[in-house]
Structure formats: structure tokens, C-alpha cells
Design a protein around this motif. Structure first.
Motif, PDB file in Angstrom:
ATOM      1  N   LEU A 123      -8.309   2.893   2.046  1.00 34.16           N
ATOM      2  CA  LEU A 123      -8.561   1.547   1.535  1.00 34.16           C
ATOM      3  C   LEU A 123      -8.124   0.494   2.543  1.00 34.16           C
ATOM      4  O   LEU A 123      -8.819  -0.505   2.771  1.00 34.16           O
ATOM      5  CB  LEU A 123      -7.811   1.350   0.213  1.00 34.16           C
ATOM      6  N   SER A 124      -6.967   0.717   3.175  1.00 33.00           N
ATOM      7  CA  SER A 124      -6.483  -0.212   4.194  1.00 33.00           C
ATOM      8  C   SER A 124      -7.451  -0.291   5.370  1.00 33.00           C
ATOM      9  O   SER A 124      -7.723  -1.379   5.902  1.00 33.00           O
ATOM     10  CB  SER A 124      -5.096   0.216   4.676  1.00 33.00           C
ATOM     11  N   LYS A 125      -7.976   0.852   5.777  1.00 34.89           N
ATOM     12  CA  LYS A 125      -8.907   0.869   6.910  1.00 34.89           C
ATOM     13  C   LYS A 125     -10.198   0.154   6.563  1.00 34.89           C
ATOM     14  O   LYS A 125     -10.788  -0.537   7.418  1.00 34.89           O
ATOM     15  CB  LYS A 125      -9.199   2.323   7.300  1.00 34.89           C
ATOM     16  N   ARG A 126     -10.638   0.272   5.302  1.00 31.84           N
ATOM     17  CA  ARG A 126     -11.877  -0.385   4.904  1.00 31.84           C
ATOM     18  C   ARG A 126     -11.698  -1.878   4.715  1.00 31.84           C
ATOM     19  O   ARG A 126     -12.542  -2.688   5.136  1.00 31.84           O
ATOM     20  CB  ARG A 126     -12.392   0.238   3.606  1.00 31.84           C
ATOM     21  N   VAL A 127     -10.591  -2.280   4.102  1.00 30.84           N
ATOM     22  CA  VAL A 127     -10.367  -3.705   3.798  1.00 30.84           C
ATOM     23  C   VAL A 127      -9.910  -4.465   5.025  1.00 30.84           C
ATOM     24  O   VAL A 127     -10.408  -5.549   5.338  1.00 30.84           O
ATOM     25  CB  VAL A 127      -9.334  -3.848   2.653  1.00 30.84           C
ATOM     26  N   ARG A 128      -8.910  -3.907   5.749  1.00 31.81           N
ATOM     27  CA  ARG A 128      -8.312  -4.611   6.870  1.00 31.81           C
ATOM     28  C   ARG A 128      -8.869  -4.174   8.227  1.00 31.81           C
ATOM     29  O   ARG A 128      -8.586  -4.805   9.242  1.00 31.81           O
ATOM     30  CB  ARG A 128      -6.790  -4.395   6.882  1.00 31.81           C
ATOM     31  N   GLY A 129      -9.626  -3.071   8.238  1.00 32.85           N
ATOM     32  CA  GLY A 129     -10.105  -2.546   9.502  1.00 32.85           C
ATOM     33  C   GLY A 129      -9.011  -1.876  10.311  1.00 32.85           C
ATOM     34  O   GLY A 129      -9.167  -1.644  11.505  1.00 32.85           O
ATOM     35  N   GLN A 130      -7.895  -1.572   9.659  1.00 30.42           N
ATOM     36  CA  GLN A 130      -6.737  -0.993  10.341  1.00 30.42           C
ATOM     37  C   GLN A 130      -6.034  -0.057   9.369  1.00 30.42           C
ATOM     38  O   GLN A 130      -5.704  -0.434   8.246  1.00 30.42           O
ATOM     39  CB  GLN A 130      -5.789  -2.098  10.808  1.00 30.42           C
ATOM     40  N   SER A 131      -5.794   1.174   9.791  1.00 30.68           N
ATOM     41  CA  SER A 131      -5.129   2.128   8.924  1.00 30.68           C
ATOM     42  C   SER A 131      -3.627   1.939   8.952  1.00 30.68           C
ATOM     43  O   SER A 131      -3.081   1.363   9.881  1.00 30.68           O
ATOM     44  CB  SER A 131      -5.487   3.566   9.347  1.00 30.68           C
ATOM     45  N   VAL A 132      -2.965   2.441   7.908  1.00 25.52           N
ATOM     46  CA  VAL A 132      -1.509   2.321   7.809  1.00 25.52           C
ATOM     47  C   VAL A 132      -0.832   3.253   8.794  1.00 25.52           C
ATOM     48  O   VAL A 132       0.184   2.934   9.394  1.00 25.52           O
ATOM     49  CB  VAL A 132      -1.040   2.618   6.369  1.00 25.52           C
ATOM     50  N   PHE A 133      -1.409   4.460   8.987  1.00 27.34           N
ATOM     51  CA  PHE A 133      -0.821   5.426   9.918  1.00 27.34           C
ATOM     52  C   PHE A 133      -1.931   6.145  10.681  1.00 27.34           C
ATOM     53  O   PHE A 133      -3.097   6.015  10.354  1.00 27.34           O
ATOM     54  CB  PHE A 133       0.056   6.451   9.179  1.00 27.34           C
TER      55      PHE A 133
ATOM     56  N   LEU B 162       0.825  -1.209   0.000  1.00 23.61           N
ATOM     57  CA  LEU B 162       0.000   0.000   0.000  1.00 23.61           C
ATOM     58  C   LEU B 162       0.858   1.256   0.000  1.00 23.61           C
ATOM     59  O   LEU B 162       0.577   2.225  -0.702  1.00 23.61           O
ATOM     60  CB  LEU B 162      -0.929   0.003   1.213  1.00 23.61           C
ATOM     61  N   LEU B 163       1.931   1.253   0.788  1.00 25.62           N
ATOM     62  CA  LEU B 163       2.826   2.408   0.832  1.00 25.62           C
ATOM     63  C   LEU B 163       3.532   2.596  -0.506  1.00 25.62           C
ATOM     64  O   LEU B 163       3.748   3.730  -0.949  1.00 25.62           O
ATOM     65  CB  LEU B 163       3.842   2.248   1.961  1.00 25.62           C
ATOM     66  N   ASN B 164       3.899   1.495  -1.163  1.00 23.13           N
ATOM     67  CA  ASN B 164       4.536   1.587  -2.482  1.00 23.13           C
ATOM     68  C   ASN B 164       3.574   2.150  -3.521  1.00 23.13           C
ATOM     69  O   ASN B 164       3.963   2.934  -4.384  1.00 23.13           O
ATOM     70  CB  ASN B 164       5.038   0.218  -2.925  1.00 23.13           C
ATOM     71  N   ILE B 165       2.308   1.727  -3.435  1.00 15.32           N
ATOM     72  CA  ILE B 165       1.308   2.247  -4.379  1.00 15.32           C
ATOM     73  C   ILE B 165       1.077   3.732  -4.130  1.00 15.32           C
ATOM     74  O   ILE B 165       0.969   4.532  -5.066  1.00 15.32           O
ATOM     75  CB  ILE B 165      -0.006   1.458  -4.250  1.00 15.32           C
ATOM     76  N   ALA B 166       1.001   4.115  -2.848  1.00 15.14           N
ATOM     77  CA  ALA B 166       0.806   5.527  -2.515  1.00 15.14           C
ATOM     78  C   ALA B 166       1.987   6.375  -2.979  1.00 15.14           C
ATOM     79  O   ALA B 166       1.830   7.559  -3.298  1.00 15.14           O
ATOM     80  CB  ALA B 166       0.604   5.681  -1.006  1.00 15.14           C
TER      81      ALA B 166
ATOM     82  N   LEU C 153      -2.822   9.984  -3.148  1.00 11.07           N
ATOM     83  CA  LEU C 153      -2.696   8.525  -3.223  1.00 11.07           C
ATOM     84  C   LEU C 153      -2.435   7.921  -1.842  1.00 11.07           C
ATOM     85  O   LEU C 153      -2.975   6.871  -1.500  1.00 11.07           O
ATOM     86  CB  LEU C 153      -1.570   8.144  -4.185  1.00 11.07           C
ATOM     87  N   LEU C 154      -1.610   8.600  -1.042  1.00  9.65           N
ATOM     88  CA  LEU C 154      -1.281   8.090   0.292  1.00  9.65           C
ATOM     89  C   LEU C 154      -2.528   7.997   1.163  1.00  9.65           C
ATOM     90  O   LEU C 154      -2.784   6.966   1.800  1.00  9.65           O
ATOM     91  CB  LEU C 154      -0.236   8.994   0.944  1.00  9.65           C
ATOM     92  N   PHE C 155      -3.319   9.073   1.205  1.00  8.98           N
ATOM     93  CA  PHE C 155      -4.529   9.052   2.027  1.00  8.98           C
ATOM     94  C   PHE C 155      -5.574   8.107   1.454  1.00  8.98           C
ATOM     95  O   PHE C 155      -6.349   7.499   2.211  1.00  8.98           O
ATOM     96  CB  PHE C 155      -5.090  10.472   2.159  1.00  8.98           C
ATOM     97  N   SER C 156      -5.613   7.951   0.130  1.00 12.82           N
ATOM     98  CA  SER C 156      -6.543   6.997  -0.476  1.00 12.82           C
ATOM     99  C   SER C 156      -6.184   5.572  -0.092  1.00 12.82           C
ATOM    100  O   SER C 156      -7.061   4.759   0.249  1.00 12.82           O
ATOM    101  CB  SER C 156      -6.528   7.148  -2.001  1.00 12.82           C
ATOM    102  N   MET C 157      -4.890   5.245  -0.133  1.00 18.97           N
ATOM    103  CA  MET C 157      -4.458   3.903   0.259  1.00 18.97           C
ATOM    104  C   MET C 157      -4.674   3.656   1.749  1.00 18.97           C
ATOM    105  O   MET C 157      -5.007   2.543   2.155  1.00 18.97           O
ATOM    106  CB  MET C 157      -2.975   3.712  -0.079  1.00 18.97           C
ATOM    107  N   ASN C 158      -4.535   4.704   2.552  1.00 13.42           N
ATOM    108  CA  ASN C 158      -4.795   4.563   3.981  1.00 13.42           C
ATOM    109  C   ASN C 158      -6.277   4.280   4.234  1.00 13.42           C
ATOM    110  O   ASN C 158      -6.633   3.434   5.069  1.00 13.42           O
ATOM    111  CB  ASN C 158      -4.371   5.836   4.715  1.00 13.42           C
TER     112      ASN C 158
END
Length: 323
Positions: free
Chosen positions: A313-323, A245-249, A306-311
Motif C-alpha cells: 500500500l505504501s509503494k502504491r500510495v507514496r511510490g516508496q516502500s517501507v522496507f 503503516l508499521l503500527n497497522i501491520a 499485514l506487514l507486506f500488505s501495508m508495504n
């Protein structure tokens, strides 16, 4: 004797409270010590990453090197409009940047696979030797990497010499000047350079997996491959997901500028020029500082989105944000 006992009884709670205060003070002192150790690095980040943002002001002026900014006419959004008008160059460099970035993301599982193989190696000395040898390229400068690639893959390089000796080719191939192979070659070189260093994160994730899971799997009769697929791979998936996710962002900046700078030549210019190199060429090499700064600002804004979008997406898919 009774007086001594009573005195000791009165002193015990005081000693206990004093010890408690001492224990409370120690963590606070430790935290302050750690904070003091971190502060110099925070200062370095501030100096080299945030203070230079003042330079963004040049994108709004018709700046010419050597002329004070106070004597420079205000241009407004002129150079941002020029970025959108210069579609041919912009599309070309964006295509190169996105292609090289996504190829790099596709190659990212190599580090995870290498970490798993390294973890399954039983010989400690062999394991340490392999890990050291594969990590060293990360600390080699791109100038030296280019020199090695030139010795191996140029028209008069070792590869062509061996193929000539074996009578497998009739004409030398210059891989460094082959436009069709540029993306794949640069991805391979980047993967080779970062393979060992990238595996360190996954080795740390594997070390955090409960060893009792492996012991239970052995008792149940699971083989080595089954243990890898059932325990190791699921154990490192969260780490892999976050890094991806960080690489995509960071897709617009994940390609190394130094790599493109040293491997750049006229034969592969149309395939290797990325957004960062385009900013360098327009802003520094040709002296159009305002236009180069405007391109850099646009890239930074897209990266933030992109960074906030991936964050999210992570919160929605995994239920946990990257940061």
C-alpha cells in the motif's frame, strides 16, 4: 637543481597514487569496524528471535510438559482446527486486541504534536527539562506504573480522596476495576508512558527540515502557526505515515503484554485479555503448550501478511516502500 625538480616530479604521481590508495583503504576499514560493532547485536537478534522459532514444532504434537518430543504423538493440524473451533474466546480476545491497537494508533499523533510544541519552545533549559521528564516514563517498568495507577485511581486512591473532599462524588469509583473504561484507561496509560520517547523520532525529522524554509517564511510575513502548518507538518508527514503503516501491520502485537499482565484482574478480564495474554494463559498458565503455540503461529502469519500488505500500500500510495 633540475635533477631534484625532475625527481620531485616523478615522485608526485607516486605520492598521489599512494594517498589515493590510503583514502580507499580508510572507508573499507571503517566499514569493517562498523560491521564488527553490529555483529553482536545481529547475533542477539538471531538467538532470541529466530532460534526460538524451532518451538513452533510443538503446535504439531500432543505435547505434554516433561515428556520428550520424540515420545509425543504427532497431531498434525489438530490444534489449528481447535483455534478455529474456539470461536467465542477467539472473537473476544481479537476484539480486545484490535480495539486497543486502533485506539493506540488514534493516539499516535499525540507524539507528533508534542514534538512540534517542544520544538517551538524557546527556553533551552525548560525544553531539556520537559523532554527528560516526559521520556523517563518509557524506562519505568509496568510494575511501577501499575503501583502508581493503583495509588491514584483505586477505590481508596488519591483521586477518590480529592473528589470526596470536594463533595463531587458520594461513592468511590475503582477505575482499575471499571470494565466500561478499560480500553480508554489502558490507552491513556500507554500514551502517557510512550509520549516523550515517541516524540524523539519526530524531533529528529523536524531537525532534518531545511532551516532556510523557515527563514523564507519569516521574510514573507508568516506567523508561527502558519510556519508550523506550512513547513513543519508537511516535513514530518512521511515519518508519521511510515510509523502508522508499521503500527497497522503490527496491529496484533502492538499492545504491550506486560501492561495487560499487570493490570489484569477478574473485574476487567473480558475487556483486557488480548491475543498475547490469551497465548500466555492457554500455553503457560494452563499447560496447553500445543494450543498456545498454534495461536501464536496464526498470529505471526497474520502479522506477516499485514506487514507486506501495508508495504504494498505504501509503494502504491507514496511510490516508496517501507522496507
Amino acid at each position: 637543481m633540475r635533477m631534484l625538480t625532475k625527481e620531485a616530479g616523478r615522485m608526485a604521481p607516486q605520492a598521489a597514487s599512494t594517498g589515493a590508495r590510503t583514502r580507499r583503504k580508510k572507508p573499507k576499514a571503517a566499514r569493517l569496524t562498523l560491521l564488527a560493532m553490529v555483529l553482536p547485536f545481529v547475533a542477539l537478534v538471531f538467538v532470541f528471535n529466530y532460534i526460538p522459532l524451532f518451538g513452533w514444532i510443538y503446535a504439531f504434537y500432543d505435547y505434554k510438559p516433561g515428556i520428550p518430543l520424540a515420545h509425543t504423538p504427532f497431531a498434525g493440524l489438530k490444534y489449528f482446527r481447535l483455534v478455529l473451533d474456539d470461536k467465542d474466546d477467539l472473537v473476544r480476545v481479537l476484539t480486545n486486541t484490535l480495539a486497543l491497537s486502533f485506539l493506540s494508533i488514534l493516539a499516535s499523533p499525540l507524539a507528533a504534536g508534542f514534538a512540534i510544541l517542544l520544538n517551538e519552545t524557546s527556553g533551552k533549559l525548560f525544553k531539556k527539562a520537559v523532554q527528560t521528564l516526559t521520556t523517563l516514563p518509557n524506562f519505568i517498568s509496568w510494575i511501577i506504573v501499575y503501583s502508581l495507577a493503583s495509588v491514584l485511581f483505586s477505590s481508596g486512591g488519591l483521586l477518590n480522596a480529592v473528589l470526596f473532599k470536594l463533595h463531587w462524588i458520594d461513592e468511590a469509583t475503582n477505575v482499575l476495576g471499571n470494565e466500561a473504561a478499560t480500553w480508554w484507561f489502558q490507552t491513556a496509560v500507554s500514551a502517557w508512558k510512550g509520549l516523550g520517547f515517541g516524540s524523539i523520532i519526530y524531533l529528529a525529522a523536524i531537525a532534518g527540515i531545511d532551516q532556510e524554509l523557515y527563514d523564507a517564511a519569516k521574510v514573507d510575513g508568516a506567523g508561527r502557526f502558519q510556519r508550523i502548518m506550512a513547513i513543519t507538518v508537511p516535513g514530518i508527514l512521511p515519518t508519521f505515515f511510515v510509523l502508522t503503516l508499521l503500527n497497522i501491520a503490527n496491529v496484533l502485537s502492538s499492545v504491550s503484554f506486560e501492561q495487560n499482565f499487570v493490570f489484569y484482574n477478574s473485574l476487567v478480564a473480558d475487556k483486557i485479555e488480548t491475543l498475547d495474554y490469551f497465548v500466555y494463559r492457554t500455553g503457560i498458565a494452563t499447560g496447553d503448550v500445543s494450543f498456545g503455540t498454534a495461536v501464536g503461529i496464526a498470529k505471526s502469519l497474520v502479522s506477516i501478511v499485514l506487514l507486506f500488505s501495508m508495504n504494498a500500500l505504501s509503494k502504491r500510495v507514496r511510490g516508496q516502500s517501507v522496507f
